[in-house]
Write an enzyme that holds these catalytic residues in place. Structure first.
Site, mmCIF file in Angstrom:
data_model
loop_
_atom_site.group_PDB
_atom_site.id
_atom_site.type_symbol
_atom_site.label_atom_id
_atom_site.label_comp_id
_atom_site.label_asym_id
_atom_site.label_seq_id
_atom_site.Cartn_x
_atom_site.Cartn_y
_atom_site.Cartn_z
ATOM 1 N N CYS A 106 0.688 -1.318 0.058
ATOM 2 C CA CYS A 106 0.057 0.152 0.124
ATOM 3 C C CYS A 106 0.990 1.474 0.116
ATOM 4 O O CYS A 106 0.629 2.364 -0.697
ATOM 5 C CB CYS A 106 -0.943 0.071 1.051
ATOM 6 N N LYS A 164 -13.608 -2.326 8.038
ATOM 7 C CA LYS A 164 -13.364 -3.405 6.853
ATOM 8 C C LYS A 164 -14.371 -4.449 6.796
ATOM 9 O O LYS A 164 -15.100 -4.433 7.671
ATOM 10 C CB LYS A 164 -11.912 -3.922 7.092
ATOM 11 N N HIS A 184 -8.208 -0.638 0.509
ATOM 12 C CA HIS A 184 -7.338 -1.603 0.330
ATOM 13 C C HIS A 184 -8.180 -2.763 -0.076
ATOM 14 O O HIS A 184 -9.302 -3.047 0.605
ATOM 15 C CB HIS A 184 -6.698 -1.868 1.706
ATOM 16 N N HIS A 223 -5.311 -1.297 -4.848
ATOM 17 C CA HIS A 223 -5.714 -0.178 -3.991
ATOM 18 C C HIS A 223 -6.582 0.871 -4.802
ATOM 19 O O HIS A 223 -6.189 1.153 -6.062
ATOM 20 C CB HIS A 223 -4.547 0.511 -3.256
ATOM 21 N N ASP A 271 -3.126 -7.802 -5.067
ATOM 22 C CA ASP A 271 -3.415 -6.548 -4.191
ATOM 23 C C ASP A 271 -3.744 -5.650 -5.098
ATOM 24 O O ASP A 271 -3.386 -5.712 -6.277
ATOM 25 C CB ASP A 271 -1.930 -6.298 -3.587
ATOM 26 N N ARG A 280 7.239 -11.017 5.387
ATOM 27 C CA ARG A 280 6.922 -10.932 6.951
ATOM 28 C C ARG A 280 7.466 -11.757 7.477
ATOM 29 O O ARG A 280 7.349 -13.116 7.487
ATOM 30 C CB ARG A 280 5.333 -11.019 6.997
ATOM 31 N N GLN A 284 0.498 -11.058 -3.362
ATOM 32 C CA GLN A 284 -0.948 -10.866 -3.143
ATOM 33 C C GLN A 284 -1.454 -10.590 -4.404
ATOM 34 O O GLN A 284 -0.904 -9.910 -5.252
ATOM 35 C CB GLN A 284 -1.376 -9.837 -1.993
#
Length: 664
Positions: free
Chosen positions: A349, A480, A526, A400, A398, A378, A396
């Site tokens: 992000c 969320k 997100h 945004h 992912d 991570r 991911q």
């Protein structure tokens, strides 16, 4: 007198100090026998606790779903007593209830074995049969420490020290045995029943600190009835058969090894599944108006400090020194001093905000939907790693979305439609939706949270989706949506994410020029559909028990010969399948056909085309489906057409075919 309110709104007067047990007895003898706890103003309490004046009270029976936590909590105490009775000198530490049961951590020099479970369970049944009452006592803090220290229970002494000043030190007895516990408990050990089972043994560190004592953790589960326990144990057996780590080995998809803790070695077949899913989701994103980007793996620590991740997430980040040169001419060498640090990105992000900030953005440019198949790292603890489900290196799907406040509802509806379409294509349709609202510790004012939560709720309602609230479980920066899917054997997984964020655009100074000519902060959404590819593939493997739908199977068809005279024809069949876009191979080995069928069935190949002399002469194939005894002989052209249609990803099929498949 104390006046309390019952769930139906009826008010009831009781003597001062009356308990939940007194309330149950005043209603009926049968309820007095069935009640195991009370819920006072929404808080679960002991049946013996006094009911305060003006409270809303609900009596909890053992059959109530809310009693399951109590059954498991009490069973953990019974386990601890049984272990200390059978193995004197063992220290007890903590024994919480978890999602599917409970565990208790013990400190003992000698290791336990699962062979000990039978004796422990037998002793637990004795304790349950004795039906000893659970009684609560409040002790003086120093007296409690003295008693536990005298018993050699050093961990309990440390736990008492951790109890905040002013908070009561509670002790629960069950006969002569007692333990430090917040409670609540049911009235007696007999209420636990006989529907319990010890399930596994594992290691753990005291306080989760690898520098502290090594403990032994015994896991167990308990239910209100034997029928529920048996159903759960059957599910566990099925889950073991479906374990994605076992399937990964059997199907030759991937492996993990000590030298790369938490990172996956994808084999050709496993990566074929990955590529199919990546190609599929990329097409879905393209048609939904996303732009794809790629951002760096290593970023300066100052960047993470500004985003707020350095202070909140530092221990989970892999960091490397950014060495300065010893002299200007020598270039960077390891002997140079570390002036700053770099970090492997744990999420995408903040980097996406940097792309958004390049150039001036106008309200006319919004929404911007920015996607990345971003590789993140991570630093998860070794003990937390679990196959594909919990890894250190992850990718991911992912994205945004940068938009205005006014666009949040429409963008949320759009994402919900995308999410539903994708999961339907994956064969995952049993999904429960939750809206997680403001936590106690949060950024932003209440008016902003009111607006954000309402936007997500409105989008869910407008999309015709039933949902439940998860009060206090939102992120620090915004509410969320959670998506909980149930798989083929009834397990629940949380996949995908959708989070509304006002904070990061502010921290990283993202802005756009509004219709009024002034600078405004965008809202940042997100979102991920699969979540991480690793975990999603693990879930898919277990959901289908490795028998993936033909369109995503790593090997979609194998052409197997009965006799060597059919080899050239088998190669022709394989070539036609490949030309039609199928991932196909030929098995020309000099082995019996039954052996070949067993082997490729073990590899979970969806379709086998068996050919012999007759098939070669007639231009036919005998089609066998994985898991089916029936087989069909058909013309080669017909088989190729049939399999090619099934091998087409759902998003590329004609609409009428997709609708027919969904109806079927």
């Amino acid at each position: 007198m104390s006046r309390i309110t019952l769930p139906d709104g009826q008010e009831c007067d009781l003597p001062d100090g009356a308990s939940g047990a007194d309330l149950a007895a005043s209603i009926s003898k049968s309820l007095a026998k069935k009640a195991v706890a009370t819920r006072i103003d929404g808080r679960l309490a002991d049946l013996a606790d006094p009911l305060p004046d003006g409270a809303s009270v609900r009596l909890v029976t053992r059959e109530d779903p809310q009693a399951l936590t109590l059954i498991r909590h009490d069973c953990a105490h019974v386990l601890a007593e049984a272990v200390q009775t059978l193995f004197p000198g063992t220290q007890v530490t903590i024994g919480p209830v978890i999602e599917d049961g409970f565990y208790y951590d013990f400190y003992r020099e000698e290791p336990f074995s699962t062979d000990d479970f039978e004796a422990i369970e037998a002793k637990m049944r004795e304790i349950v049969s004795a039906d000893r009452p659970f009684t609560k006592e409040v002790w003086d803090r120093e007296e409690a420490k003295r008693v536990f220290a005298g018993m050699g229970e050093d961990f309990k002494v440390e736990l008492i020290d951790a109890i905040p000043e002013g908070e009561e030190v509670k002790i629960y007895r069950q006969g002569d045995w007692f333990d430090l516990c917040r409670g609540p408990h049911m009235p007696s050990t007999g209420r636990v029943g006989d529907a319990f089972k010890l399930t596994k043994l594992a290691g753990a560190y005291w306080r989760g600190d690898s520098n502290r004592q090594q403990l032994q953790r015994i896991y167990g589960t308990a239910f209100a009835s034997k029928k529920e326990l048996d159903a759960y144990l059957t599910m566990l057996e099925e889950a073991e058969k479906r374990d994605h780590r076992r399937l990964g080995r059997e199907m030759n998809l991937f492996h993990l090894q000590e030298e790369a803790q938490g990172s996956v070695f994808w084999h050709p077949k496993g990566y074929a599944v990955w590529r199919v899913l990546e190609d599929y989701i990329r097409r879905r994103l393209d048609e939904d108006g996303y732009v794809e980007v790629k951002t760096p793996q290593l970023l300066d620590s100052s960047f993470w400090e500004k985003s707020g991740h350095w202070s909140k997430f530092r221990e989970n980040m892999f960091v490397v020194p950014d060495h300065v040169p010893a002299t200007e001419d020598e270039g960077p060498i390891l002997a140079g001093e570390v002036e700053k640090w770099m970090a492997l990105k744990p999420m995408n992000c903040p980097a996406h905000v940097q792309i958004f900030r390049q150039g001036i953005k106008s309200y006319r440019d919004l929404p911007i939907r920015m996607a990345e198949f971003g590789c993140c790292h991570r630093n998860e603890a070794h003990g937390a790693l679990h196959g594909l489900m919990r890894v250190r290196q992850m990718t991911q799907d992912d994205a945004h979305i940068f938009c205005t406040d006014e666009q949040v509802v429409d963008e949320t509806k759009r994402f919900l439609a995308l999410f539903s379409r994708v999961y339907s294509d994956m064969g995952l349709t049993d999904i429960r939706y939750r809206l997680a609202t403001r936590p106690e510790l949060r950024a932003g004012d209440d008016a902003t949270w009111d607006r954000a939560e309402k936007s997500l709720a409105d989008a869910l309602t407008a999309s015709g989706i039933e949902f439940e609230y998860a009060p206090g479980e939102g992120a620090f920066y915004g509410p969320k949506l959670e998506f909980h899917l149930t798989d083929a054997i009834g397990r629940t997984w949380q996949c995908g994410t959708y989070q509304l964020d006002y904070v990061l655009p502010e921290r990283l100074e993202a802005s756009y020029v509004g219709e009024d000519g002034e600078r405004h902060r965008p809202v940042m959404l997100h979102r991920a559909v699969f979540g991480t590819f690793e975990r999603f593939i693990g879930i898919i493997l277990e959901h289908y028990a490795g028998r993936l739908p033909l369109w995503m199977a790593p090997v979609q068809a194998v052409v197997a010969t009965i006799v060597s005279e059919a080899d050239s024809y088998a190669q022709e069949v394989t070539a036609q399948l490949k030309a039609a876009g199928l991932r196909a191979s030929a098995d020309l080995r000099n082995e019996k056909i039954n052996y070949k069928v067993r082997e490729h069935s073990h590899d979970k190949v969806p379709a086998m085309l068996v050919v012999g002399r007759r098939e070669a002469e007639e231009g036919t194939v005998t089609l066998r489906r994985l898991g089916q005894k029936e087989q069909a002989t058909m013309k080669l052209e017909e088989a190729v057409k049939l399999l090619a249609a099934e091998a087409t990803p759902p998003d590329l099929r004609p609409a009428e075919e997709t609708q027919a498949a969904e109806a079927a």
